[in-house]
Enzyme design. Sequence first.
Site, PDB file in Angstrom:
ATOM      1  NE  ARG A  34     -56.030 -49.452 125.650  1.00 38.06           N
ATOM      2  CZ  ARG A  34     -57.255 -49.265 126.328  1.00 38.06           C
ATOM      3  NH1 ARG A  34     -57.755 -50.226 127.168  1.00 38.06           N
ATOM      4  NH2 ARG A  34     -57.907 -48.254 126.397  1.00 38.06           N
ATOM      5  CB  ALA A  83     -62.044 -42.683 122.157  1.00 37.39           C
ATOM      6  CB  SER A 126     -69.025 -37.133 118.959  1.00 39.42           C
ATOM      7  OG  SER A 126     -70.212 -37.828 118.943  1.00 39.42           O
ATOM      8  CD  GLU A 128     -74.864 -39.125 120.764  1.00 41.53           C
ATOM      9  OE1 GLU A 128     -75.289 -38.868 121.909  1.00 41.53           O
ATOM     10  OE2 GLU A 128     -75.387 -39.725 119.885  1.00 41.53           O
ATOM     11  CE1 TYR A 151     -67.819 -41.610 121.989  1.00 40.45           C
ATOM     12  CE2 TYR A 151     -69.737 -40.244 121.197  1.00 40.45           C
ATOM     13  CZ  TYR A 151     -68.509 -40.863 120.919  1.00 40.45           C
ATOM     14  OH  TYR A 151     -67.957 -40.784 119.650  1.00 40.45           O
ATOM     15  CG  PHE A 190     -71.725 -49.096 116.082  1.00 37.46           C
ATOM     16  CD1 PHE A 190     -71.954 -47.572 115.997  1.00 37.46           C
ATOM     17  CD2 PHE A 190     -70.575 -49.622 116.335  1.00 37.46           C
ATOM     18  CE1 PHE A 190     -70.698 -47.053 116.858  1.00 37.46           C
ATOM     19  CE2 PHE A 190     -69.570 -49.002 116.947  1.00 37.46           C
ATOM     20  CZ  PHE A 190     -69.678 -47.730 117.193  1.00 37.46           C
ATOM     21  CB  THR A 192     -76.109 -48.443 111.119  1.00 37.76           C
ATOM     22  OG1 THR A 192     -74.985 -48.604 111.636  1.00 37.76           O
ATOM     23  CG2 THR A 192     -77.045 -47.167 111.282  1.00 37.76           C
ATOM     24  NE  ARG A 193     -72.184 -55.805 109.497  1.00 36.63           N
ATOM     25  CZ  ARG A 193     -71.225 -56.540 110.116  1.00 36.63           C
ATOM     26  NH1 ARG A 193     -70.321 -56.002 111.096  1.00 36.63           N
ATOM     27  NH2 ARG A 193     -70.912 -58.005 109.819  1.00 36.63           N
ATOM     28  CE  LYS A 194     -80.254 -55.650 117.382  1.00 33.68           C
ATOM     29  NZ  LYS A 194     -80.771 -55.183 118.904  1.00 33.68           N
ATOM     30  N   PRO A 281     -80.809 -44.845 129.136  1.00 35.90           N
ATOM     31  CG  PRO A 281     -79.282 -45.250 130.693  1.00 35.90           C
ATOM     32  CD  PRO A 281     -79.461 -45.356 129.335  1.00 35.90           C
TER      33      PRO A 281
END
Length: 336
Positions: A34, A83, A126, A128, A151, A190, A192-194, A281
């Site tokens: 951007r 995105a 995705s 999702e 999303y 994210f 997985t990284r956390k 949620p």
Amino acid sequence: MTKRALIIGVSGQDGAYLSHLLLHKGYEIHGTSRDIERADLSRLDQLGVRDSIRLHSANLIEYRSILEVLRATEPDEIYNLSAQSSVALSFEQPIETLNSIVTATLQLLEAIRLVGGKPRLYNSSSSEMYGSTEGGGRANEDMPFRPRSPYGVSKAAAHWLVESYRKSYGIYACSGILFNHESPLRPERFVTRKIVRSAVDIARGGKRRLRLGNLDVVRDWGWAPDYVDGMWRMLQQDTARDFVLATGEPFSLREFTEAAFAQLDLDWERYVDFDSQLLRPYDVQCTVGDPSRANTELRWCATTKGSQLLRKLVKAEIARCEAAERNEGQSIESLF
């Protein structure tokens, strides 16, 4: 002749790995963000590709912006990877999520239709979009979409826009329905990284606790460099078609956490706390993909998954920590 690729969203995980792949295939790469002057280009640096990419600013919400970059670059292939990419964040910012995915995809399709020249478009869809596949088997390209997040809804709408333009205007445009794909380039927001970051910190004597939400969710986790190879293969086909990219193997968040800690000889249950505030949620309990079409038609398959994926993620995180202690930048190209 040298092919020219335009990667929209070049600074993200997939944009960086795709740049690495296409450069090694001899492509001329143009990449957008951007605001390229303010963009975080560290992922490109970690893969050693930043200086080989011609960078441009382009905002897909602004039609003139994307039209100008298409005319300036005249790409043979366009990869739309830009995105808002966090499911959790989409619940907090649904309007921004929809605009960054649906409006942006429509603007891009219209710009391609106007400029002509027949560039081939890859659109990032995705898993999702399916919602939960629990009880329904693995999701393939023909399974109905039942998204459960802003999303997922946005990705489904963009997916159908791509199909509409393909059929209505003869544009070569396809969507890759990608299931979860991870790497050391994932942002720390994210899960997985956390998890991997926390496990390494604990093993090194630092952070002592990790808070997680629903450990029973099941996902289909693969290795991001495999998935960008699938993107490229989609645009090499004679006819544009959508494909699911997935490992086909279910892996719960509990199993992922246990395996990450086990890589460091740690018992995860001693360090992990449940936090109800991290529950979504309207969560997707299970999502697993069926990559049969990609296996057959693209000759593509996920090569890294399960324990091998965890080994790579943990190895990279340890190297990142050690490099930080030495005040050095960390290259992860050796992980390929």
